[in-house]
Design a protein around this motif. Structure first.
Motif, PDB file in Angstrom:
ATOM      1  N   GLY A   1       0.809  -1.222   0.000  1.00 11.56           N
ATOM      2  CA  GLY A   1       0.000   0.000   0.000  1.00 11.56           C
ATOM      3  C   GLY A   1       0.838   1.266   0.000  1.00 11.56           C
ATOM      4  N   ASN A   2       1.840   1.313   0.887  1.00 15.20           N
ATOM      5  CA  ASN A   2       2.663   2.517   0.969  1.00 15.20           C
ATOM      6  C   ASN A   2       3.442   2.764  -0.317  1.00 15.20           C
ATOM      7  N   LYS A   3       3.818   1.709  -1.006  1.00 12.63           N
ATOM      8  CA  LYS A   3       4.566   1.848  -2.261  1.00 12.63           C
ATOM      9  C   LYS A   3       3.699   2.505  -3.339  1.00 12.63           C
ATOM     10  N   VAL A   4       2.444   2.066  -3.415  1.00 12.62           N
ATOM     11  CA  VAL A   4       1.514   2.654  -4.386  1.00 12.62           C
ATOM     12  C   VAL A   4       1.278   4.131  -4.064  1.00 12.62           C
ATOM     13  N   TYR A   5       1.007   4.427  -2.789  1.00 13.19           N
ATOM     14  CA  TYR A   5       0.795   5.827  -2.389  1.00 13.19           C
ATOM     15  C   TYR A   5       2.001   6.693  -2.735  1.00 13.19           C
ATOM     16  N   LEU A   6       3.194   6.179  -2.452  1.00 18.25           N
ATOM     17  CA  LEU A   6       4.404   6.961  -2.684  1.00 18.25           C
ATOM     18  C   LEU A   6       4.632   7.225  -4.174  1.00 18.25           C
ATOM     19  N   LEU A   7       4.467   6.204  -5.004  1.00 21.57           N
ATOM     20  CA  LEU A   7       4.654   6.409  -6.449  1.00 21.57           C
ATOM     21  C   LEU A   7       3.615   7.375  -7.015  1.00 21.57           C
ATOM     22  N   GLU A   8       2.370   7.229  -6.566  1.00 24.00           N
ATOM     23  CA  GLU A   8       1.326   8.149  -7.036  1.00 24.00           C
ATOM     24  C   GLU A   8       1.613   9.582  -6.579  1.00 24.00           C
ATOM     25  N   ALA A   9       2.105   9.737  -5.363  1.00 21.97           N
ATOM     26  CA  ALA A   9       2.453  11.074  -4.858  1.00 21.97           C
ATOM     27  C   ALA A   9       3.585  11.688  -5.679  1.00 21.97           C
ATOM     28  N   GLU A  10       4.565  10.877  -6.034  1.00 26.46           N
ATOM     29  CA  GLU A  10       5.683  11.370  -6.850  1.00 26.46           C
ATOM     30  C   GLU A  10       5.198  11.853  -8.219  1.00 26.46           C
ATOM     31  N   MET A  11       4.307  11.094  -8.832  1.00 25.48           N
ATOM     32  CA  MET A  11       3.793  11.492 -10.145  1.00 25.48           C
ATOM     33  C   MET A  11       2.985  12.785 -10.033  1.00 25.48           C
ATOM     34  N   LEU A  12       2.143  12.888  -9.023  1.00 24.19           N
ATOM     35  CA  LEU A  12       1.361  14.112  -8.821  1.00 24.19           C
ATOM     36  C   LEU A  12       2.264  15.307  -8.553  1.00 24.19           C
ATOM     37  N   SER A  13       3.335  15.078  -7.827  1.00 22.17           N
ATOM     38  CA  SER A  13       4.284  16.153  -7.539  1.00 22.17           C
ATOM     39  C   SER A  13       4.926  16.659  -8.832  1.00 22.17           C
ATOM     40  N   LEU A  14       5.290  15.747  -9.712  1.00 22.16           N
ATOM     41  CA  LEU A  14       5.875  16.162 -10.995  1.00 22.16           C
ATOM     42  C   LEU A  14       4.865  16.891 -11.875  1.00 22.16           C
ATOM     43  N   GLU A  15       3.606  16.520 -11.721  1.00 24.98           N
ATOM     44  CA  GLU A  15       2.544  17.167 -12.497  1.00 24.98           C
ATOM     45  C   GLU A  15       2.079  18.468 -11.846  1.00 24.98           C
ATOM     46  N   LYS A  16       2.781  18.898 -10.788  1.00 30.47           N
ATOM     47  CA  LYS A  16       2.501  20.149 -10.070  1.00 30.47           C
ATOM     48  C   LYS A  16       1.143  20.146  -9.374  1.00 30.47           C
ATOM     49  N   LYS A  17       0.662  18.966  -9.008  1.00 24.88           N
ATOM     50  CA  LYS A  17      -0.584  18.842  -8.244  1.00 24.88           C
ATOM     51  C   LYS A  17      -0.197  18.615  -6.782  1.00 24.88           C
ATOM     52  N   HIS A  18       0.331  19.652  -6.175  1.00 23.37           N
ATOM     53  CA  HIS A  18       0.978  19.543  -4.876  1.00 23.37           C
ATOM     54  C   HIS A  18       0.044  19.190  -3.720  1.00 23.37           C
ATOM     55  N   GLN A  19      -1.169  19.689  -3.712  1.00 21.69           N
ATOM     56  CA  GLN A  19      -2.089  19.372  -2.613  1.00 21.69           C
ATOM     57  C   GLN A  19      -2.466  17.897  -2.622  1.00 21.69           C
ATOM     58  N   GLU A  20      -2.747  17.375  -3.824  1.00 21.86           N
ATOM     59  CA  GLU A  20      -3.074  15.955  -3.932  1.00 21.86           C
ATOM     60  C   GLU A  20      -1.869  15.105  -3.560  1.00 21.86           C
ATOM     61  N   ALA A  21      -0.694  15.531  -4.005  1.00 20.31           N
ATOM     62  CA  ALA A  21       0.538  14.800  -3.699  1.00 20.31           C
ATOM     63  C   ALA A  21       0.782  14.778  -2.196  1.00 20.31           C
ATOM     64  N   LYS A  22       0.533  15.906  -1.553  1.00 18.30           N
ATOM     65  CA  LYS A  22       0.765  16.013  -0.110  1.00 18.30           C
ATOM     66  C   LYS A  22      -0.074  14.991   0.660  1.00 18.30           C
ATOM     67  N   SER A  23      -1.323  14.838   0.266  1.00 15.72           N
ATOM     68  CA  SER A  23      -2.182  13.871   0.969  1.00 15.72           C
ATOM     69  C   SER A  23      -1.727  12.430   0.716  1.00 15.72           C
ATOM     70  N   LEU A  24      -1.219  12.156  -0.483  1.00 14.37           N
ATOM     71  CA  LEU A  24      -0.726  10.802  -0.764  1.00 14.37           C
ATOM     72  C   LEU A  24       0.607  10.536  -0.067  1.00 14.37           C
ATOM     73  N   TYR A  25       1.452  11.565   0.074  1.00 16.19           N
ATOM     74  CA  TYR A  25       2.679  11.395   0.860  1.00 16.19           C
ATOM     75  C   TYR A  25       2.314  11.045   2.307  1.00 16.19           C
ATOM     76  N   ALA A  26       1.323  11.735   2.849  1.00 15.00           N
ATOM     77  CA  ALA A  26       0.885  11.454   4.217  1.00 15.00           C
ATOM     78  C   ALA A  26       0.352  10.027   4.336  1.00 15.00           C
ATOM     79  N   ALA A  27      -0.413   9.595   3.335  1.00 12.64           N
ATOM     80  CA  ALA A  27      -0.936   8.222   3.338  1.00 12.64           C
ATOM     81  C   ALA A  27       0.207   7.214   3.248  1.00 12.64           C
ATOM     82  N   ALA A  28       1.226   7.522   2.446  1.00 13.77           N
ATOM     83  CA  ALA A  28       2.387   6.627   2.322  1.00 13.77           C
ATOM     84  C   ALA A  28       3.125   6.525   3.648  1.00 13.77           C
ATOM     85  N   ILE A  29       3.281   7.651   4.333  1.00 12.09           N
ATOM     86  CA  ILE A  29       3.958   7.658   5.628  1.00 12.09           C
ATOM     87  C   ILE A  29       3.180   6.837   6.649  1.00 12.09           C
TER      88      ILE A  29
END
Length: 133
Positions: free
Chosen positions: A90-118
């Motif tokens: 689960g954490n691996k999926v959250y982290l990869l999705e957060a990284e992709m969102l971060s590159l796409e400049k969707k920082h708020q969505e990425a932030k929530s997925l980073y938190a879920a990964a943690i």
């Protein structure tokens, strides 16, 4: 060969040797008889490595295409595994999705997925992956 390459991938990833990690990842992913668990883990670290190299070197063009290709391949394999074993993947999926969102400049969505990964990594006891997120 698979075990040696797998070790080289992990070692070079954690030492921050992006080019070396990429080299061994490509070699292993070309093997015909690659164990399914090793494939999952290699795709995960290869994707993170690709994202890391993009962030560190402000890469674009072909590097972004490579990162995106690895991301979609990794996610397509990791999501079903995360459904079956959320503690392990689960954490691996959250982290990869957060990284992709971060590159796409969707920082708020990425932030929530980073938190879920943690949270997911902590609950599973994966301290090293908690540190990645």
């Amino acid at each position: 060969n698979e075990t040696v390459y797998f070790n080289q991938i992990l070692q070079s990833f954690w030492l921050g040797q992006s080019e070396r990690c990429n080299h061994y990842s490509q070699k292993v992913l070309e093997l015909k008889f690659l164990g399914s668990h090793n494939r999952l883990m290699i795709l995960f670290y290869a994707s993170l490595n690709a994202f890391r190299s993009l962030k560190n070197k402000n890469g674009s063009g072909s590097k972004f295409t490579t990162a995106k290709t690895l991301f979609y391949e990794a996610i397509s394999v990791l999501r079903p595994s995360a459904d079956l074993s959320p503690l392990n993947f689960g954490n691996k999926v959250y982290l990869l999705e957060a990284e992709m969102l971060s590159l796409e400049k969707k920082h708020q969505e990425a932030k929530s997925l980073y938190a879920a990964a943690i949270t997911s990594a902590c609950s599973a006891g994966y301290v090293h992956e908690h540190g990645l997120a």
